[in-house]
Motif scaffolding. Sequence first.
Motif, short mmCIF file in Angstrom:
data_model
loop_
_atom_site.label_atom_id
_atom_site.label_comp_id
_atom_site.label_asym_id
_atom_site.label_seq_id
_atom_site.Cartn_x
_atom_site.Cartn_y
_atom_site.Cartn_z
N VAL A 1 88.23 80.90 79.15
CA VAL A 1 87.00 81.67 79.29
C VAL A 1 85.80 80.74 79.42
O VAL A 1 84.92 80.95 80.26
CB VAL A 1 86.82 82.62 78.08
N GLY A 2 85.79 79.70 78.58
CA GLY A 2 84.69 78.73 78.68
C GLY A 2 84.64 78.07 80.05
O GLY A 2 83.57 77.91 80.63
N GLY A 3 85.81 77.71 80.59
CA GLY A 3 85.84 77.07 81.91
C GLY A 3 85.32 77.98 83.01
O GLY A 3 84.56 77.56 83.88
N VAL A 4 85.73 79.26 82.99
CA VAL A 4 85.27 80.20 84.01
C VAL A 4 83.76 80.42 83.91
O VAL A 4 83.03 80.41 84.93
CB VAL A 4 86.03 81.53 83.88
N LEU A 5 83.26 80.64 82.69
CA LEU A 5 81.83 80.87 82.52
C LEU A 5 81.01 79.66 82.93
O LEU A 5 79.94 79.79 83.56
CB LEU A 5 81.53 81.25 81.07
#
Length: 507
Positions: free
Chosen positions: A160-164
């Motif tokens: 999730v952190g990578g996508v955001l």
Amino acid sequence: MSLSPSPPRATAREWTGLAVVALPCLVYSMDLTVLNLALPVLSRELQPSGGQLLWILDIYGFFVAGFLITMGTLGDRIGRRRLLLIGAAFFAGASALAALADTAALLIAARALLGLAGATIAPSTMALIRNMFHDAGQRQFAIGIWIAAFSLGSAIGPLVGGVLLEYFHWGSVFWINVPVMALTLALGPRLLPEYRDPQAGRLDLASVALSLAAVLLTIYGLKQMAEHGPAAGSLATTLLGLAVGALFVRRQGRIDYPLLDVRLFAHAPFCAALAAYALTCLAMFGVYIFITQYLQLVLGLTPLHAGLATLPWALSFVAGSLLAPTLAARWPRARVLVVGLVAAALGFGLLAAGQGLWTLLPATVVMALGMAPVFTIGNEIIITTAPPERAGAASALSETASEFSGALGIALLGSAGMVVYRHGLASAWPTGLGADAVLAAGASLGGAVHLAQVLPSAQGAALLQAAQGGFTDALQAIALVGALLVGAAAWLVARMLRGVDLAAAPH
């Protein structure tokens, strides 16, 4: 002869309430890992020092661990639903503060507040599950969903952190917490029951201070040893924390309404489940820190691909958590625990015996499927062994044991693994490299990889081969230790629960 009435079964209201309980658990655990991929952009925009960068990552977990016991007991006093709602509101506010932080110091302070709020979530939600689900089979399944939410949150945090971070400002990793907590605040009063201990006494502030100091000092000392190796300062901090912990336990036996009810340890099922949970967490955390580095720095996967490679582990944990109640309905819970632990030990053993991605993936799947019943059924035993009015405190003790064991696993197994790594590196050390290179490569595998990239090609290739070989040896050695620890947990549970009727535990 009259039969006692069957406990009432949960309705759609309770199952919908379970979803309300599971969502904040997912966000709470996701915040432990969501910042991992944001470090480069944080370093560029906030320009923290090396120490500040570590505190940005660590202080959340420290404060969660430090306040778990206090918050579990506080929920028993003021009401578990009330504590969860207060914590959700506080978590949303601290998330907004973290998202808007423009200095490293402000982000550290916001992460500390997030940890304080996060400490309300695990004990209050677990205790609420006991109040919502009175049928043993339904309660086990509900706890499986609760555990699955934690597992899924930890697993998807980096993804999730990578996508955001790919599309939005780094503050977005905190903004996503706000709508989840707002939903909890909107639906919680309608769907969640309230429960408090009517006989609760005054909160003992001296016990609060002692428990906080014991947890923070011990975990900080262990973490320092994991990062920098054994040293006088870190060892003294750890011993001081343990000494304060001994004072805390001694005080609990002398006051009327303690934070930690030491009488719980007189119950064999409680002790067996807690010991199995602690040993499993110790092995899991100790091995996991090597797996994440192995995927990227030995197998050469990108952060995204490494995150995807951990998904089978996480999804197997979710599946095992949901399957465990079905198994417990067919076989005695002690047998399910022992078989799960033996299976997990075999998974650790498979990881120790081979190398490469196609060994690692099935090994972690077997490990996760075996450990899941320990987390699900073990936690159910822990909270049902405790009296209903102390369920929050018992749940907090379970989570605190997890935090302690995780820190101990990272410190002890991490340090032991680095000894194996350095030994392997020294035995295959390329000729012609000086003392500075020895220091840099021996500090971490990342340091060795970076050094290999700036050396002449022949020396760099030789150093990289030696470092990766030494690290693979370290992973296999620690996996073997993990197999022994989990195997010991299986023997301990079998011995402690022999002849004990777990069905007779209070429900």
